[in-house]
Design an enzyme around this catalytic site. Structure first.
Site, PDB file in Angstrom:
ATOM      1  N   ASN A 209       3.504   5.353   8.432  1.00 47.21           N
ATOM      2  CA  ASN A 209       3.445   6.281   7.303  1.00 47.21           C
ATOM      3  C   ASN A 209       2.367   7.308   7.581  1.00 47.21           C
ATOM      4  OD1 ASN A 209       5.358   5.208   5.509  1.00 47.21           O
ATOM      5  ND2 ASN A 209       3.926   3.619   4.870  1.00 47.21           N
ATOM      6  N   ASP A 307       5.081  -7.663   0.169  1.00 40.80           N
ATOM      7  CA  ASP A 307       4.298  -6.789  -0.714  1.00 40.80           C
ATOM      8  C   ASP A 307       2.904  -7.413  -0.851  1.00 40.80           C
ATOM      9  OD1 ASP A 307       3.065  -5.458  -2.792  1.00 40.80           O
ATOM     10  OD2 ASP A 307       4.922  -5.218  -3.938  1.00 40.80           O
ATOM     11  N   PHE A 324      -2.166   1.773  -5.757  1.00 41.39           N
ATOM     12  CA  PHE A 324      -2.016   3.228  -5.632  1.00 41.39           C
ATOM     13  C   PHE A 324      -0.537   3.571  -5.655  1.00 41.39           C
ATOM     14  CE2 PHE A 324      -5.700   5.934  -4.703  1.00 41.39           C
ATOM     15  CZ  PHE A 324      -6.688   5.000  -4.917  1.00 41.39           C
TER      16      PHE A 324
END
Ligand code: C5P
Length: 397
Positions: A209, A307, A324
């Site tokens: 990312n 997660d 976030f």
């Protein structure tokens, strides 16, 4: 201006690093501080008072009997308005005097007479730094509540290499600013993730990312400044670790997940700032995929990553969890739905267009009391506001 309205006394002692104190004055003044320089006689052999006078815009004092100060009380007059006294460079001789309460010149007399914090940035040859007398003196100073900045390790003016180099002026500035921050998280432990993760396809390629890690690193710094013990589990970034923070470097989401679970016990707060890749290649290859070796472009089978934040929030007794949400649209709706699905008390939302990669950001906090937009600001300023909010939520628990 992080030192606006702060009055600092900068003591300069005799050592070759005294030339760097000139740059330090410039940086302190640029941040809004008024700086009163006091030099030892030895320091004037390295840099002249005129240099410091020009940079600080104030007369420089070296002599306890300076007739410019009314009633011959320079040590009292100069220290009473100070918010902090910083000695940089602090020579081995200076540290020895301070540890023993000697007061045989203006600077050491001021140290005894002060009613504000004392910070010292030692600078000396590595043998002097490692001498048992210096080690003893530093232990005494620490026990007396003196803040010791550095020293760094590296090349020395004498040609040797080792510990004893004065911290760079930028680093000393950062330490001074840190010490003025409120200690909202004193005695607390905070774990956070930051940066991207990198999921290997083969030895040279991967899925990742876009994330510089700047926001996460700013939060680590702000939490440390606020007095917390901070552990930062970081994906691959090009940032140096904030002072006083324990950093553990990881690459993939699975490594980050495992490391967070190894570290989580005993933490009061978990802040997940990392931009974790949602998927990883199911079977990373040991050898580089060669172009043209097959007729079809290779298909990469993906698996979903765990997660990390969701798993920590689902622990039987989770720490205060903060997430976030970086979104390209419909920020409030997506952030609030993430907060609910992960069952976390606080999520920090930002629009990707507002802060990605830069030094500034625009954040909105979402918690049980609703939305709290924060003004656009440098990431460290936002991180300090977030830390204050986290401290307030901890109080309510
Ligand atoms: O919806 P999403 O899972 O992307 O929510 C983002 C938040 O969850 C961020 O705080 C991020 O650090 C965290 N996260 C995580 N592990 C993942 C994906 C996201 O901790 N695998």
């Amino acid at each position: 201006m992080e030192l606006a309205e702060k009055c600092l006394v900068l003591g300069v002692t005799g050592g070759i690093a005294a030339y760097k104190a000139a740059e330090l004055v410039r940086l302190l003044v640029r941040e809004g501080a008024s700086v009163q320089v006091v030099m030892t006689e030895a320091a004037t052999h390295f840099v002249t008072p005129v240099t410091f006078q020009a940079l600080s815009g104030r007369p420089v004092f070296t002599d306890q009997w300076d007739p410019r100060i009314a009633n011959n009380m320079a040590h009292i007059e100069l220290s009473r308005t100070a918010d902090a006294l910083l000695i940089a460079p602090a020579s081995a001789d200076c540290l020895a005097k301070l540890a023993n309460g000697l007061a045989d010149d203006l600077l050491t007399t001021m140290v005894l007479a002060r009613d504000c914090a004392l910070h010292v940035a030692p600078a000396m040859n590595r043998q002097m730094w490692e001498n048992p007398a210096t080690i003893r003196n530093l232990a005494t100073l620490r026990a007396d509540g003196v803040n010791i900045f550095g020293p760094a390790c590296g090349d020395q003016a004498c040609g040797e290499t080792g510990p004893g180099r004065m911290l760079e002026p930028e680093e000393i500035l950062g330490e001074v600013i840190s010490h003025f921050q409120p200690k909202h998280l004193a005695g607390k432990r905070l774990l956070l993730t930051a940066g991207p993760t990198f999921e290997a396809i083969d030895p040279v390629r991967g899925i990742t990312n876009l994330s510089t890690g700047k926001m996460g690193y700013a939060i680590a710094r702000a939490a440390r400044e606020a007095g917390a013990q901070v552990t930062l589990v970081s994906g691959p970034v090009a940032l140096s670790c904030p002072p006083g923070v324990k950093r553990i470097a990881v690459t993939s989401a699975l490594e980050m997940h495992a490391e967070v679970h190894r570290q989580i016990a005993g933490n009061d707060v978990f802040v997940a700032v990392a931009a974790v890749a949602d998927y990883r290649p199911a079977r990373p290859l040991d050898q580089k995929i060669k172009k043209g070796a097959q007729t079809q472009p290779p298909a990469i089978e993906l698996r979903q990553n765990p997660d990390i934040l969701g798993d920590i929030a689902a622990l039987p007794q989770p720490p205060l969890c903060v997430g976030f949400a970086a979104e390209s649209e419909r920020l409030a709706e997506y952030a609030e739905s993430k907060r609910r699905s992960k069952r976390i008390p606080l999520i920090v939302g930002n629009l990707i267009a507002d802060g990605f990669g830069g030094e500034q950001n625009t954040l909105t906090l979402f918690d049980d009391d609703g939305q709290h937009p924060l003004p656009p600001a440098p990431k460290i300023a936002l991180a300090r506001l977030l830390v204050a909010r986290i401290a307030a939520l901890l109080e309510k628990r």
